[in-house]
Design a protein around this motif. Structure first.
Motif, PDB file in Angstrom:
ATOM      1  N   LYS A  59      -9.246  25.713 -36.040  1.00 55.25           N
ATOM      2  CA  LYS A  59     -10.659  26.188 -36.266  1.00 55.25           C
ATOM      3  C   LYS A  59     -11.077  26.453 -37.664  1.00 55.25           C
ATOM      4  O   LYS A  59     -12.487  25.915 -38.374  1.00 55.25           O
ATOM      5  N   SER A  60     -10.103  27.116 -38.405  1.00 49.80           N
ATOM      6  CA  SER A  60     -10.615  28.226 -39.465  1.00 49.80           C
ATOM      7  C   SER A  60     -10.253  26.947 -40.227  1.00 49.80           C
ATOM      8  O   SER A  60     -11.423  26.751 -41.504  1.00 49.80           O
ATOM      9  N   THR A  61      -9.335  26.039 -40.569  1.00 48.96           N
ATOM     10  CA  THR A  61      -9.395  25.221 -41.439  1.00 48.96           C
ATOM     11  C   THR A  61     -10.480  24.799 -41.381  1.00 48.96           C
ATOM     12  O   THR A  61     -11.491  23.796 -42.645  1.00 48.96           O
ATOM     13  N   VAL A  82     -14.031  35.359 -35.242  1.00 53.07           N
ATOM     14  CA  VAL A  82     -13.943  36.121 -34.153  1.00 53.07           C
ATOM     15  C   VAL A  82     -12.443  36.162 -33.100  1.00 53.07           C
ATOM     16  O   VAL A  82     -12.290  36.814 -32.599  1.00 53.07           O
ATOM     17  N   ASP A  83     -11.821  35.370 -34.074  1.00 53.50           N
ATOM     18  CA  ASP A  83     -10.414  34.620 -33.899  1.00 53.50           C
ATOM     19  C   ASP A  83      -9.577  35.660 -34.304  1.00 53.50           C
ATOM     20  O   ASP A  83      -9.069  35.739 -35.843  1.00 53.50           O
ATOM     21  N   PRO A  84      -8.714  37.228 -34.027  1.00 52.36           N
ATOM     22  CA  PRO A  84      -7.715  37.707 -34.682  1.00 52.36           C
ATOM     23  C   PRO A  84      -6.776  37.006 -35.223  1.00 52.36           C
ATOM     24  O   PRO A  84      -5.779  37.369 -35.984  1.00 52.36           O
ATOM     25  N   SER A  85      -6.183  35.839 -35.216  1.00 54.22           N
ATOM     26  CA  SER A  85      -4.833  35.099 -34.873  1.00 54.22           C
ATOM     27  C   SER A  85      -5.977  34.282 -36.402  1.00 54.22           C
ATOM     28  O   SER A  85      -4.470  33.010 -36.937  1.00 54.22           O
ATOM     29  N   SER A  86      -7.354  34.597 -37.053  1.00 55.92           N
ATOM     30  CA  SER A  86      -7.533  33.525 -38.152  1.00 55.92           C
ATOM     31  C   SER A  86      -7.116  34.014 -39.629  1.00 55.92           C
ATOM     32  O   SER A  86      -6.534  34.987 -39.309  1.00 55.92           O
ATOM     33  N   PRO A  87      -6.915  32.809 -40.506  1.00 55.34           N
ATOM     34  CA  PRO A  87      -6.811  33.321 -41.184  1.00 55.34           C
ATOM     35  C   PRO A  87      -7.838  34.037 -42.461  1.00 55.34           C
ATOM     36  O   PRO A  87      -6.855  34.988 -42.911  1.00 55.34           O
ATOM     37  N   PHE A  88      -9.043  34.467 -41.914  1.00 59.68           N
ATOM     38  CA  PHE A  88      -9.703  34.973 -42.251  1.00 59.68           C
ATOM     39  C   PHE A  88      -9.779  36.953 -42.469  1.00 59.68           C
ATOM     40  O   PHE A  88      -9.463  37.515 -43.120  1.00 59.68           O
ATOM     41  N   VAL A 144     -19.556  30.510 -36.414  1.00 56.80           N
ATOM     42  CA  VAL A 144     -18.849  31.523 -35.552  1.00 56.80           C
ATOM     43  C   VAL A 144     -17.683  30.747 -35.233  1.00 56.80           C
ATOM     44  O   VAL A 144     -17.623  30.168 -34.466  1.00 56.80           O
ATOM     45  N   GLU A 145     -16.285  31.427 -35.388  1.00 58.87           N
ATOM     46  CA  GLU A 145     -15.603  30.664 -35.047  1.00 58.87           C
ATOM     47  C   GLU A 145     -14.494  31.960 -33.735  1.00 58.87           C
ATOM     48  O   GLU A 145     -14.467  33.344 -34.097  1.00 58.87           O
ATOM     49  N   THR A 146     -14.825  31.394 -32.510  1.00 55.78           N
ATOM     50  CA  THR A 146     -13.570  32.438 -31.926  1.00 55.78           C
ATOM     51  C   THR A 146     -12.641  31.497 -30.978  1.00 55.78           C
ATOM     52  O   THR A 146     -12.803  30.242 -30.884  1.00 55.78           O
TER      53      THR A 146
HETATM   54 MG   LIG Z   1      -8.666  30.649 -37.081  1.00 57.25          MG
END
Ligand SMILES: [Mg+2]
Ligand SMILES: Nc1nc2c(ncn2[C@@H]2O[C@H](COP(=O)(O)OP(=O)(O)O)[C@@H](O)[C@H]2O)c(=O)[nH]1
Length: 319
Positions: A59-61, A82-88, A144-146
């Motif tokens: 997703k983040s990619t 809103v993804d806690p595991s996200s690179p952001f 919006v990423e979740t």
């Molecule tokens: Mg992510």
């Protein structure tokens, strides 16, 4: 920072003020509602795109790649994650971080990850307020990423015009997970990691699943193959997002959706405020506390008492 300064700062494109407002939203600070109320008339211009799917599906990619593509098309972009595991939010692999940096130097891109503190319901409220803030700030596109899992993500995604559901080749169990509720919210399916074996099979599986969908409207969600690492399929994906938005507009769904959301939001706010108002006037009053005791002693029943209290309240309101 004063309400005035925040409103003016955001409307004149100051990132610092926008970041500040989002922090206030996360803290459920009363100032945030005041600022949002002032900004409301300046919202409704952004195209909002939700990206959801299992962790690690890319997703983040993809969000980064979609951003690059929109920048090529001279659109400004806001990203809310809103993804806690996200690179952001810091859990980045080096490559992802480096890719994001290209955007962090770009003034036309605003990136923000939402804290996961607080309740999930609160998180979905906070997310839609943050999206609204970025909208008022003037970004053309908001991504919006979740993580696609529970109900809260489904709620978050309701604020999006277009919902992209990501998946990856392999793991037949995923299909089950998708079926369980994420399926209905997808406007576009993405099978990412097209470099891995089984990618075409996955596309076929999702299409077969769509063939059996009884509830499908006039938009059949397309299934797009992408490679987040090389960027293959991204142009097609962004073309499809644009096509979906045009479909929403021409079919009248964009307008209907706007009305539905406005109604939902107003009614939710009224419900919340009315309940709070009513309870704060009742609590502590002898007749109210007494009624509660009577209910506990089975001399009154809660159905009748609730009916009576609300009727009395409404009569008072009409006086
Ligand atoms: Mg992510
Ligand atoms: N092989 C392969 N790996 C990918 C592709 N797209 C993303 N990845 C990798 O998959 C991992 C998870 O990606 P990420 O974007 O963080 O997934 P998220 O958790 O869904 O946001 C990272 O190591 C990415 O570099 C792809 O198309 N092919």
């Amino acid at each position: 920072m004063s309400v005035e300064k925040l409103v003016e700062g955001i409307l004149s494109g100051k990132r610092r003020e926008l970041a500040r407002l989002i922090s206030l939203i996360e803290d459920e600070d009363a100032i945030a509602s005041e600022v949002l109320s002032r900004l409301y008339k300046n919202t409704g211009h952004a195209k909002i795109i939700g990206v959801t799917g299992p962790p690690g599906s890319g997703k983040s990619t993809l969000v980064t790649r979609i951003t690059t593509e929109y920048r090529k098309r001279e659109q400004s972009v806001g990203i809310i994650c809103v993804d806690p595991s996200s690179p952001f939010s810091g859990g980045a692999l080096l490559g992802d971080r480096i890719r994001m940096q290209e955007h962090s130097l770009d003034d036309e891109v605003f990136v923000r990850s939402m804290g996961t503190r607080g309740h999930l319901g609160g998180l979905s409220r906070a997310t839609s307020d943050a999206v609204r803030a970025v909208d008022a700030f003037g970004k053309d596109v908001i991504l919006v990423e979740t993580v696609g899992a529970g109900q809260s993500e489904v709620e978050v995604i309701e604020i999006a015009h277009t919902v992209i559901v990501t998946d990856v080749p392999g793991s037949g169990d995923d299909i089950q997970a998708i079926k369980a509720g994420i399926m209905e919210i997808a406007d576009i399916f993405v099978v990412n990691k097209s470099d891995l074996p089984g990618a075409d099979k996955k596309v076929t599986e999702i299409n077969a699943m769509l063939d059996t969908d009884q509830k499908m409207g006039t938009w059949r969600p397309p299934v797009i193959l992408t490679n987040g690492r090389t960027g293959e399929g991204i142009t097609e994906l962004v073309d499809m997002i644009e096509e979906h938005f045009a479909y929403l507009a021409s079919s009248g769904q964009l307008e209907a959706r706007g009305l539905r959301r406005s109604r939902e939001e107003l009614e939710q706010l009224m419900e919340y405020k009315l309940t709070r108002e009513l309870l704060s006037t009742l609590r502590g009053r002898p007749e109210y506390e007494n009624a509660i005791r009577e209910i506990a002693l089975r001399r009154e029943d809660p159905y009748t008492v609730a009916e009576r209290l609300i009727t009395e309240f409404l009569v008072k309101c009409r006086e």
